[in-house]
Design an enzyme around this catalytic site. Sequence first.
Site, PDB file in Angstrom:
ATOM      1  N   SER A 138       0.854  -1.190   0.000  1.00 19.70           N
ATOM      2  CA  SER A 138       0.000   0.000   0.000  1.00 19.70           C
ATOM      3  C   SER A 138       0.889   1.240   0.000  1.00 19.70           C
ATOM      4  CB  SER A 138      -0.874  -0.045   1.261  1.00 19.70           C
ATOM      5  OG  SER A 138      -1.664   1.114   1.367  1.00 19.70           O
ATOM      6  N   LYS A 164      -0.936  -0.962  -4.489  1.00 17.98           N
ATOM      7  CA  LYS A 164      -2.152  -0.184  -4.191  1.00 17.98           C
ATOM      8  C   LYS A 164      -1.745   1.250  -3.941  1.00 17.98           C
ATOM      9  CE  LYS A 164      -4.739   0.064   0.176  1.00 17.98           C
ATOM     10  NZ  LYS A 164      -5.530  -0.710   1.174  1.00 17.98           N
ATOM     11  N   LYS A 166      -2.893   4.942  -2.584  1.00 18.45           N
ATOM     12  CA  LYS A 166      -3.869   5.731  -1.845  1.00 18.45           C
ATOM     13  C   LYS A 166      -4.247   6.933  -2.709  1.00 18.45           C
ATOM     14  CE  LYS A 166      -4.124   3.661   2.211  1.00 18.45           C
ATOM     15  NZ  LYS A 166      -5.404   3.166   2.745  1.00 18.45           N
ATOM     16  N   ASP A 192      -7.139   3.036  -3.293  1.00 19.59           N
ATOM     17  CA  ASP A 192      -7.909   3.067  -2.042  1.00 19.59           C
ATOM     18  C   ASP A 192      -8.192   4.521  -1.682  1.00 19.59           C
ATOM     19  OD1 ASP A 192      -9.028   2.766   0.447  1.00 19.59           O
ATOM     20  OD2 ASP A 192      -7.316   1.742   1.357  1.00 19.59           O
ATOM     21  N   GLU A 217     -11.082   0.791  -3.772  1.00 21.85           N
ATOM     22  CA  GLU A 217     -11.448   0.455  -2.393  1.00 21.85           C
ATOM     23  C   GLU A 217     -12.094   1.657  -1.710  1.00 21.85           C
ATOM     24  OE1 GLU A 217      -7.984  -1.097  -0.423  1.00 21.85           O
ATOM     25  OE2 GLU A 217      -8.830  -0.886   1.584  1.00 21.85           O
ATOM     26  N   ASP A 242     -14.051  -1.548   2.460  1.00 25.59           N
ATOM     27  CA  ASP A 242     -13.173  -1.724   3.619  1.00 25.59           C
ATOM     28  C   ASP A 242     -13.951  -1.206   4.835  1.00 25.59           C
ATOM     29  OD1 ASP A 242     -11.255  -1.369   5.642  1.00 25.59           O
ATOM     30  OD2 ASP A 242      -9.764  -0.385   4.405  1.00 25.59           O
ATOM     31  N   LYS A 266     -10.198  -7.161   7.246  1.00 26.72           N
ATOM     32  CA  LYS A 266      -9.160  -6.852   8.245  1.00 26.72           C
ATOM     33  C   LYS A 266      -9.684  -7.315   9.587  1.00 26.72           C
ATOM     34  CE  LYS A 266      -7.761  -2.503   6.103  1.00 26.72           C
ATOM     35  NZ  LYS A 266      -7.777  -1.041   6.256  1.00 26.72           N
ATOM     36  N   GLY A 294      -4.655  -4.601   5.704  1.00 28.87           N
ATOM     37  CA  GLY A 294      -3.695  -4.435   6.785  1.00 28.87           C
ATOM     38  C   GLY A 294      -3.929  -3.128   7.506  1.00 28.87           C
ATOM     39  N   ILE A 296      -1.113  -1.665   9.221  1.00 27.01           N
ATOM     40  CA  ILE A 296       0.268  -1.396   9.635  1.00 27.01           C
ATOM     41  C   ILE A 296       0.552  -2.089  10.962  1.00 27.01           C
ATOM     42  CG2 ILE A 296       2.042   0.398   9.724  1.00 27.01           C
ATOM     43  CD1 ILE A 296       0.218   2.309   8.363  1.00 27.01           C
TER      44      ILE A 296
HETATM   45  O1  OSB Z   1      -7.475   1.679   4.328  1.00 21.95           O
HETATM   46  O2  OSB Z   1      -6.339  -0.052   3.972  1.00 21.95           O
HETATM   47  C1  OSB Z   1      -6.500   1.007   4.574  1.00 21.95           C
HETATM   48  C2  OSB Z   1      -3.491   1.641   6.852  1.00 21.95           C
HETATM   49  C3  OSB Z   1      -4.104   2.250   7.926  1.00 21.95           C
HETATM   50  C4  OSB Z   1      -5.455   2.477   7.871  1.00 21.95           C
HETATM   51  C5  OSB Z   1      -6.201   2.081   6.755  1.00 21.95           C
HETATM   52  C6  OSB Z   1      -5.596   1.463   5.695  1.00 21.95           C
HETATM   53  C7  OSB Z   1      -4.203   1.256   5.733  1.00 21.95           C
HETATM   54  C8  OSB Z   1      -3.440   0.679   4.642  1.00 21.95           C
HETATM   55  C9  OSB Z   1      -2.148   0.012   5.023  1.00 21.95           C
HETATM   56  O3  OSB Z   1      -3.732   0.776   3.484  1.00 21.95           O
HETATM   57  C10 OSB Z   1      -2.100  -1.408   4.662  1.00 21.95           C
HETATM   58  C11 OSB Z   1      -0.956  -2.131   5.357  1.00 21.95           C
HETATM   59  O4  OSB Z   1      -1.068  -2.478   6.534  1.00 21.95           O
HETATM   60  O5  OSB Z   1       0.067  -2.378   4.704  1.00 21.95           O
HETATM   61 MG    MG Z   2      -8.629   0.653   2.890  1.00 21.77          MG
END
Ligand code: OSB
Ligand code: MG
Length: 372
Positions: A138, A164, A166, A192, A217, A242, A266, A294, A296
């Site tokens: 991501s 992915k 953002k 996303d 997403e 999500d 998640k 995820g 993080i």
């Molecule tokens: O929307 O997927 C998300 C991280 C924090 C909060 C929301 C999101 C994310 C990520 C990180 O996209 C994904 C990762 O853990 O590598």
């Molecule tokens: Mg997301």
Amino acid sequence: MTGPITIERAEVRVVRLPLHKPFVTAFGVQATRELILLRLDTNRGVGWGECPTLPEPVYTSEFTGSACAAIVDHLLPRLAGPLRHPGEVTAALAGVKGHRAAKSAVEMALLDAWLRAHDLNLADCLGAVRTRVPVGVSIGIHERIDDLLADVAGKVEEGYARIKLKIKPGWDLEPVRAVRSAFGDSLPLQVDANAAYTLTDARHLAGLDRFGLILIEQPLADTDLVQHARLAARLETPVCLDESIRDAADAAAAIELGACSVVNIKPGRVGGYLEAKRIHDVCRAHGVAVWCGGLIESGLGRAANLALAGLPGFVLPGDTSPTLHYFPFDITAPFEMKDGQIDIPTGPGLGVEVNEAALEAATVTVRTLERD
Ligand code: OSB
Ligand code: MG
């Protein structure tokens, strides 16, 4: 050896892991990663859980402070008695509304302890059908297209199975166009939006259709299921949810409405690994693809996410990048990605061990609760 499991002591620890660089999304900037780690000492041994909330309630309504309070004041007191099986956690905590990330940490720690006591592995127990899973990454919002392209180039070089990006209003068509023209149409690519758009942006978002994305997403607000259905009908790009999916009932409703054709699962968002599996099962029964998102996580949460991603319905690469993609060090041994894949841990419980020195180095606060 079977028999009930009883919590004797709990340690609620806030840890802070530095990030190589700030992670920028539509909902804000994360400069470091603060996580809650939960160690439960039971009559059957130790288990570890992780609560992947953010410090502020900007992704979901939960945050580090609310989750600590929920765990200490509302969840652990409901688990004072013996449990025959970690599956009983769901029912024991059902009286508490919401606080799903906090619940996921408690369930995860009990699962870890119980599985270890039975010498069972989480992936096997959940029903994984693979030994390794393809891994996506991501990529946060950048200030400049050049910086984004350099970032993506590095990740392509490392061999990730998908990228992915953002996006947010003002950072959407242009970065996607730039990545496509630099890396070609065969790069597995998705975006996303973290709920940053409204249905009035439908025509603008349809501008993404020509880039052959795997999915978009969470384009709209968390509660906009009907609006997502309207948007999905106007886009060729598959819509994935999500934030909107809090449990299996939400997934069933979203599918019924046509609000999405893909679901990001998640465990931290939906209340734990058992609810995550239920969402997987609902989606699979309807032919809806899922993938493992995820938050993080540290190596603990990532290990459990890898186990979940081994289930048969997880047909798209997950946000399960090795933790050293984000952090200079981790509290477990680092995962290695080979050919865009990571091996699912096979040891008992979550299959990973906590490095006490790294844990101490990352610790901000610890609260210990003894059984009275
Ligand atoms: O929307 O997927 C998300 C991280 C924090 C909060 C929301 C999101 C994310 C990520 C990180 O996209 C994904 C990762 O853990 O590598
Ligand atoms: Mg997301």
